[in-house]
Design an enzyme around this catalytic site. Structure first.
Site, PDB file in Angstrom:
ATOM      1  N   GLU A 280      -3.615  42.353  -8.695  1.00  0.00           N
ATOM      2  CA  GLU A 280      -3.138  41.044  -9.154  1.00  0.00           C
ATOM      3  C   GLU A 280      -3.655  40.749 -10.562  1.00  0.00           C
ATOM      4  O   GLU A 280      -2.947  40.180 -11.390  1.00  0.00           O
ATOM      5  CB  GLU A 280      -3.605  39.972  -8.156  1.00  0.00           C
ATOM      6  CG  GLU A 280      -2.865  38.656  -8.289  1.00  0.00           C
ATOM      7  CD  GLU A 280      -3.072  37.752  -7.068  1.00  0.00           C
ATOM      8  OE1 GLU A 280      -2.887  38.236  -5.931  1.00  0.00           O
ATOM      9  OE2 GLU A 280      -3.427  36.592  -7.243  1.00  0.00           O
ATOM     10  N   GLU A 283      -1.567  42.704 -12.866  1.00  0.00           N
ATOM     11  CA  GLU A 283      -0.250  42.072 -12.952  1.00  0.00           C
ATOM     12  C   GLU A 283      -0.308  40.847 -13.872  1.00  0.00           C
ATOM     13  O   GLU A 283       0.566  40.639 -14.716  1.00  0.00           O
ATOM     14  CB  GLU A 283       0.203  41.651 -11.537  1.00  0.00           C
ATOM     15  CG  GLU A 283       1.593  41.051 -11.490  1.00  0.00           C
ATOM     16  CD  GLU A 283       1.959  40.542 -10.076  1.00  0.00           C
ATOM     17  OE1 GLU A 283       1.131  40.635  -9.148  1.00  0.00           O
ATOM     18  OE2 GLU A 283       3.088  40.042  -9.933  1.00  0.00           O
ATOM     19  N   CYS A 300      -1.824  35.395  -1.574  1.00  0.00           N
ATOM     20  CA  CYS A 300      -2.663  35.816  -0.446  1.00  0.00           C
ATOM     21  C   CYS A 300      -2.418  35.007   0.811  1.00  0.00           C
ATOM     22  O   CYS A 300      -2.765  35.441   1.902  1.00  0.00           O
ATOM     23  CB  CYS A 300      -4.142  35.666  -0.793  1.00  0.00           C
ATOM     24  SG  CYS A 300      -4.615  36.597  -2.224  1.00  0.00           S
ATOM     25  N   SER A 320       2.916  36.284  -7.372  1.00  0.00           N
ATOM     26  CA  SER A 320       2.440  37.654  -7.564  1.00  0.00           C
ATOM     27  C   SER A 320       3.138  38.544  -6.538  1.00  0.00           C
ATOM     28  O   SER A 320       3.365  38.132  -5.407  1.00  0.00           O
ATOM     29  CB  SER A 320       0.929  37.695  -7.333  1.00  0.00           C
ATOM     30  OG  SER A 320       0.529  39.023  -7.094  1.00  0.00           O
ATOM     31  N   LYS A 359      -1.000  34.616   9.476  1.00  0.00           N
ATOM     32  CA  LYS A 359      -1.096  36.069   9.304  1.00  0.00           C
ATOM     33  C   LYS A 359      -0.383  36.807  10.443  1.00  0.00           C
ATOM     34  O   LYS A 359       0.026  37.945  10.288  1.00  0.00           O
ATOM     35  CB  LYS A 359      -2.567  36.513   9.254  1.00  0.00           C
ATOM     36  CG  LYS A 359      -3.343  35.976   8.061  1.00  0.00           C
ATOM     37  CD  LYS A 359      -3.150  36.805   6.813  1.00  0.00           C
ATOM     38  CE  LYS A 359      -3.898  36.221   5.627  1.00  0.00           C
ATOM     39  NZ  LYS A 359      -3.417  36.749   4.341  1.00  0.00           N
ATOM     40  N   GLU A 362       3.042  36.843   9.183  1.00  0.00           N
ATOM     41  CA  GLU A 362       3.096  37.721   8.004  1.00  0.00           C
ATOM     42  C   GLU A 362       3.121  39.196   8.404  1.00  0.00           C
ATOM     43  O   GLU A 362       3.908  39.984   7.872  1.00  0.00           O
ATOM     44  CB  GLU A 362       1.890  37.453   7.104  1.00  0.00           C
ATOM     45  CG  GLU A 362       1.850  38.319   5.849  1.00  0.00           C
ATOM     46  CD  GLU A 362       0.505  38.252   5.137  1.00  0.00           C
ATOM     47  OE1 GLU A 362      -0.540  38.236   5.813  1.00  0.00           O
ATOM     48  OE2 GLU A 362       0.501  38.211   3.898  1.00  0.00           O
ATOM     49  N   GLU A 367       9.216  43.515   5.622  1.00  0.00           N
ATOM     50  CA  GLU A 367       8.829  44.285   4.424  1.00  0.00           C
ATOM     51  C   GLU A 367       7.391  44.799   4.475  1.00  0.00           C
ATOM     52  O   GLU A 367       6.971  45.559   3.616  1.00  0.00           O
ATOM     53  CB  GLU A 367       9.071  43.459   3.150  1.00  0.00           C
ATOM     54  CG  GLU A 367       8.377  42.118   3.062  1.00  0.00           C
ATOM     55  CD  GLU A 367       9.142  40.964   3.728  1.00  0.00           C
ATOM     56  OE1 GLU A 367      10.040  41.224   4.560  1.00  0.00           O
ATOM     57  OE2 GLU A 367       8.816  39.811   3.439  1.00  0.00           O
ATOM     58  N   CYS A 504      -9.232  29.311   3.271  1.00  0.00           N
ATOM     59  CA  CYS A 504      -9.244  30.012   4.557  1.00  0.00           C
ATOM     60  C   CYS A 504     -10.417  29.613   5.453  1.00  0.00           C
ATOM     61  O   CYS A 504     -10.337  29.742   6.669  1.00  0.00           O
ATOM     62  CB  CYS A 504      -9.298  31.509   4.332  1.00  0.00           C
ATOM     63  SG  CYS A 504      -8.164  32.056   3.059  1.00  0.00           S
TER      64      CYS A 504
END
Lengths: 579, 164
Positions: A280, A283, A300, A320, A359, A362, A367, A504
């Site tokens: 990241e 990037e 994230c 990102s 999560k 996710e 993908e 988190c």
């Protein structure tokens, strides 16, 4: 602040004039029971548990919403008050599915606690009971309205704090239920799976989708090589389930427990966080230097990602392209690590322990796989891990402190602080600044991006360029900041967004803290302090100096942003409908 | 339980009318209820498609709008059929057996109160006293009133409208 003089139970007090009776009583160590009240989240005055006598007022008043005034006299503990609270509670219990023994919240339920404290010894009212189907379609959240007490704490969390607004009170009177529009499942509405409703719920009406059975099945399968990774925030939450003070890091005992549960490899998602910073950070530097899409926004937090896909599809190019740390790390475990260890990746089963229930969603996104292999096979929350440890007969508190396994034994301090709001930004800055300035710095603490404020801003001069950053936690705050960016009112180079207020550490998968405890402490700050302490204690505090990461690049990935990195560690996003 | 309903077939004209109503109330506090009233006048009921347009237009969450629609009995989630059957459940009619009459209608049409048959022909409503207690038990079909009923009369009444 102007002060007023009041009397509670005959005790004279001077309290700020903006206090409620509840806050005033609290400041004098007088406990008033509450149920629908949750500090900073919900204040509806609807459950009538906190009723008190206000001298001169005709009826009993709800202490959580009743403001103090000069000369006020309050009685919190008369027989009249105790009787009325008990009747209110008994009426709630009459329409409650009282299956405490098998409830996810057994022994951590505010309704159960109130029944004990208010001396309910019998179910007095045996009237009609509502019966509802349990909504368990969502991969993250289960809603069981049979256990709902209609306190609306979840509605406030979803609507006021997160502005996701997919649940509200529907129907009226006895038929009132908390539901999504047209009684759709949470899986069919733009729920982002953040789970803030779960940690707001006083009962077992909301809980995570339990994936512990499939983890046990994998561990029990001799054909499978089962590896586990734990997110940064888990280490400062897990201890609470075993009696530790809130925010105590239990990293070493956690690694020891996982090993004894039978995992074949025990790893730290902090390593994935270090890897995320490499990708990241690179990037960001490229976008900054080559006129790429700015502001770049962190990726994230899967709750944030889904929120963006539903509500800000015009910002998808700003996100990102990095997968989140545990997804990245899963992909590395099934390639680099499997190859190194001579394990067939098809037999490898990756479990992520996360402070997060989004999560779970996710890890199931189409993908999130490479070459037909899922990056991560199962996600369990901090709470589920605690349950599994208890099921294993492990005396957690007596465990020795152990390390994570090689070849990823110790991550950097930058990876540790990923679990608190501002942590990803700080970790990124530690690396980006050194790369852009091409030298090493001793001062690593970026105080401006620390702290639990929902929106933080800072401008740093990096290699002669002013870099403007924002750190946002809570989706209501994210909506505000993105609206400002969209309208041109604000502009930044880099924005960190975490879906949950505080980041988190206070995620939807973390241990649930009783509302009366939350009245007295700042949960976000206490858990974050545990992470910053661990960061300060580590020898390596910058992701790019983590020796395991350096080796990973030299042996396998080549360099950040390489073709291989893109194949394994980056992803793309999908615009989703607003409704 | 999922209620049986008809596919939405709102017209462009109806949508234009609704948009005008939304524009008129947009920046007003408490706009939702007046807009819902007007929307129900335009469409006859408040299906998800209409509620989404209102949510989008007023920038009020759909869940909140749905909560309001289901709270107030005057708002309906279902269209009325071509023939709207009202069965009086007022005290006199109820004592005289209107509950059984309602059950029979539900059985024949295969729908619940508040629903509409898939062909759009019939819908059922359970009403309060309609002031025709002398004729109890009473039902209405649009403006027609049928009184002093017994359960066996129901099939014939429904048949009459099916054949119209």
């Amino acid at each position: 602040m102007e002060m007023v003089n009041i009397k509670i139970n005959g005790q004279s007090l001077s309290v700020p004039s903006n206090y409620t009776i509840l806050e005033a009583a609290r400041s004098a160590n007088i406990e008033i029971p509450t149920l629908c009240y949750l500090k900073d989240v919900s204040k509806t005055g609807s459950c009538r548990m906190c009723i008190v006598e206000v001298v001169g007022a005709r009826n009993l008043q709800a202490a959580c919403v009743y403001p103090v005034s000069e000369g006020m006299e309050v009685l919190t503990n008369t027989q009249k008050v105790r009787d009325a609270r008990k009747v209110n509670l008994e009426l709630l219990l009459s329409n409650h599915d009282r299956k405490c023994l098998t409830c996810a919240r057994n022994q951590n339920c505010e309704l159960q606690k109130l029944s004990d404290e208010l001396g309910v010894t019998d179910i007095t009212y045996m009237g009609e009971r509502n019966e509802y189907d349990i909504d368990e379609v969502s991969p993250s959240i289960v809603r069981d309205n049979n256990k709902c007490v209609l306190c609306r704490r979840c509605v406030s969390a979803c609507k006021t704090i997160q502005t996701v607004s997919v649940i509200d009170a529907t129907e009226r009177g006895f038929k009132t239920t908390i539901a999504s529009p047209f009684n759709k499942s949470l899986a069919e509405v733009p729920c982002v799976n953040c789970g803030q409703c779960i940690v707001a719920c006083p009962t077992g009406a909301l809980r995570e989708k339990d994936n512990t059975d499939e983890v046990w099945a994998a561990i029990n399968d001799p054909e499978k090589y089962v590896v586990v990774q734990t997110a940064p925030a888990v280490r400062v939450g897990l201890g609470e389930e075993f009696g530790y003070e809130i925010g105590t890091p239990v990293t070493g005992k956690m690694a020891a427990a996982l090993r004894r549960m039978g995992f074949d490899g025990v790893f730290d998602t902090d390593t994935g966080a270090d890897l995320t910073i490499m990708e990241e950070g690179t990037e960001f530097i490229e976008r900054l230097k080559n006129g790429g899409k700015l502001p770049m926004i962190t990726s994230c937090s899967p709750g944030w990602i889904k929120f963006c896909e539903h509500n800000f599809p015009d910002f998808l190019d700003n996100l990102s392209t990095c997968k989140s740390p545990h997804q990245m790390f899963g992909a590395i475990l099934k390639t680099y690590y499997a190859e190194k260890m001579g394990i067939d990746p098809k037999k490898m089963f990756v479990v992520s322990v996360m402070p997060c229930v989004a999560k779970k969603f996710e890890s199931g996104r189409p993908e999130m796989e490479v070459g037909g292999l899922r990056d991560v096979d199962a996600v369990i929350s901090t709470r589920e891990l605690a349950k599994m440890i208890k099921q294993s007969g492990i005396l957690f508190n007596k465990l020795p402190d152990e390390k994570f396994d090689n070849p990823f034994e110790e991550a950097s301090g930058a990876g540790v602080i990923f679990g608190a709001t501002g942590g990803v930004m700080e970790a990124a800055l530690r690396t980006v600044v050194e790369v852009l300035e091409d030298k090493s710095f001793d001062k690593l603490d970026y105080e401006a991006v620390r702290g639990t404020d929902g929106i933080k801003e800072a401008t740093l001069t990096v290699a002669g360029t002013a870099v403007k950053v924002a750190v946002v936690s809570g989706l209501g705050n994210a909506r505000k900041v993105l609206n400002d960016v969209r309208s041109g009112k604000a502009n930044y180079h880099f924005i960190e967004v975490m879906a949950c207020p505080g980041g988190c550490v206070t995620g939807g998968g973390q241990p649930i803290v009783d509302s009366s405890v939350r009245m007295d402490i700042d949960l976000k700050a206490k858990r974050a302090a545990g992470l910053y302490a661990e960061d300060a204690s580590l020898p390596v505090r910058k992701s790019h100096e983590n020796p395991d990461i350096k080796l990973l690049y030299s042996e396998f990935l080549e360099k950040p942003g390489s073709h291989k990195s893109h194949e394994l560690l980056h992803t793309h996003y999908t615009a989703r409908p607003k409704f | 339980m999922e209620k049986k309903t008809l596919p939405f077939n709102g017209t462009k004209e109806q949508e234009e009318q609704l948009k005008a109503v939304i524009a008129e109330h947009k920046d007003q506090d408490g706009a939702v209820i007046p807009v819902l009233h007007k929307a129900q006048e335009i469409y006859g009921y408040l299906p998800i498609e209409v509620q989404e347009m209102i949510s989008e237009g007023l920038d009020v969450p759909l869940a909140e709008i749905y909560g309001i629609v289901t709270f107030y009995t005057q708002f309906s989630l279902n269209p009325k059929g071509k023939y709207h059957i009202g069965v009086c459940l007022g005290t006199a009619c109820y004592v005289k057996g209107s509950g059984d009459i309602l059950d029979k209608i539900k059985e024949i049409l295969g729908i619940e109160v508040g629903e509409c048959t898939p062909d759009g022909l019939f819908s059922i409503e359970a009403t309060r006293c309609i002031g025709a207690c002398g004729l109890a038990p009473v039902l209405t079909v649009n403006d027609d009133v049928y009184g002093r009923l017994v359960v066996d009369d129901v099939a014939g009444i429904i048949k009459k409208y099916q054949e119209l």
